[in-house]
Write an enzyme that holds these catalytic residues in place. Sequence first.
Site, PDB file in Angstrom:
ATOM      1  N   THR A  22       0.840  -1.201   0.000  1.00  0.00           N
ATOM      2  CA  THR A  22       0.000   0.000   0.000  1.00  0.00           C
ATOM      3  C   THR A  22       0.876   1.253   0.000  1.00  0.00           C
ATOM      4  OG1 THR A  22      -1.512  -1.228   1.389  1.00  0.00           O
ATOM      5  CG2 THR A  22      -1.749   1.149   1.452  1.00  0.00           C
ATOM      6  N   ARG A  30     -12.812  -8.547  -1.814  1.00  0.00           N
ATOM      7  CA  ARG A  30     -12.162  -8.388  -0.500  1.00  0.00           C
ATOM      8  C   ARG A  30     -11.778  -6.915  -0.274  1.00  0.00           C
ATOM      9  NH1 ARG A  30      -6.846  -6.334   0.967  1.00  0.00           N
ATOM     10  NH2 ARG A  30      -6.234  -7.300   2.911  1.00  0.00           N
ATOM     11  N   GLY A  71      -9.583  -4.319   2.267  1.00  0.00           N
ATOM     12  CA  GLY A  71      -8.554  -4.287   3.301  1.00  0.00           C
ATOM     13  C   GLY A  71      -8.801  -3.181   4.310  1.00  0.00           C
ATOM     14  N   GLY A 125       0.224  -2.981   5.590  1.00  0.00           N
ATOM     15  CA  GLY A 125       0.386  -4.336   6.120  1.00  0.00           C
ATOM     16  C   GLY A 125      -0.846  -5.147   5.796  1.00  0.00           C
ATOM     17  N   GLY A 154      -4.308  -6.145   5.785  1.00  0.00           N
ATOM     18  CA  GLY A 154      -5.492  -5.361   6.121  1.00  0.00           C
ATOM     19  C   GLY A 154      -6.427  -6.009   7.117  1.00  0.00           C
TER      20      GLY A 154
HETATM   21  N1  GLY Z   1      -2.989  -2.884   3.638  1.00  0.00           N
HETATM   22  C1  GLY Z   1      -3.558  -3.123   2.402  1.00  0.00           C
HETATM   23  C2  GLY Z   1      -4.506  -4.209   2.364  1.00  0.00           C
HETATM   24  O1  GLY Z   1      -4.461  -5.134   3.178  1.00  0.00           O
HETATM   25  O2  GLY Z   1      -5.334  -4.207   1.505  1.00  0.00           O
END
Ligand code: GLY
Length: 291
Positions: free
Chosen positions: A174, A201, A203, A224, A226
């Site tokens: 990210t 999905r 995050g 990290g 999500g």
């Molecule tokens: N931190 C980004 C995600 O898990 O989508």
Amino acid sequence: MSNILLLHGGVGIENSLVDNANRKLDSIAHSVIMGSDPLDAAVKAVVIMEDDPDFNAGTGSVMRIDGSIQMDASVAIPGRFGSVLAIESVKNPVLVARDVMELTPHTMLAGDGAVKFARMLGYHEHNPSTEKARNRLKTALDSLNDPKSESHSKYSKLMSRTDFATFLKDSCDTVGAVSRINDRFAAAVSTGGASPMLRGRIGDSPIFGSGIYVGEKGAVVATGIGEDISRRLLCFRIHEKIGTKPLQEIMEEEVGFFKDVIAGVIAVSADEHGYFANKGMGIGLKIENMD
Ligand code: GLY
């Protein structure tokens, strides 16, 4: 007080690559004109990272297990928030998130509704896929050891808690930015998600309090896995602790909660800024001293 723009390019990179990532992110941070609006600065930095295929956001986003690309992005200032969830075929999801915050009564727009909203505002169709993303998906699918199996069995394997964490471990990057300009805070985040993942999905990045939080005490964004970050409401927790102890200590304490899960944060408060990650994370920083 100084003006600050602090960026991250995602947690999860090898330590040997962090110096290179820092150089690139520093140069991005320095290319952003601070101006007078902290949100302009944070969003501009994220747009540059979205347009750079090296980052998992906008062009360069990772793929869902079905080969599609759905992106999450968000922006926040104290008292206001906007995000897009699982948006497709736009170049800069973070700009659409800002429009959700500034042009609608809503805070979050998802899926085809977010795409329709973007088209209504004139955002053109854009294919964010890259060869790197296609190769990454292939590697992930191959690592399931049963690439020829029915897709539902792949899904089942992915959804087993242990395997999910293992597959995500090195593939989360990210991008995010926090800023303080003229004592006002803002934050912006964008991601292609954590591959491999199911279509649909979501995050932490577009969830207020999870992957992003801005309040009266500062601005915080996370990177990290999500699912774990959301369960912990990581950015909200960090913001709530600001002022009780040094910012660095707060971030180390909160990221320390994630034992087997990669996580990183950047934050800015009224008089501090900092970052902390439990695996390699590139950082870019621009400070303008006002005194
Ligand atoms: N931190 C980004 C995600 O898990 O989508």
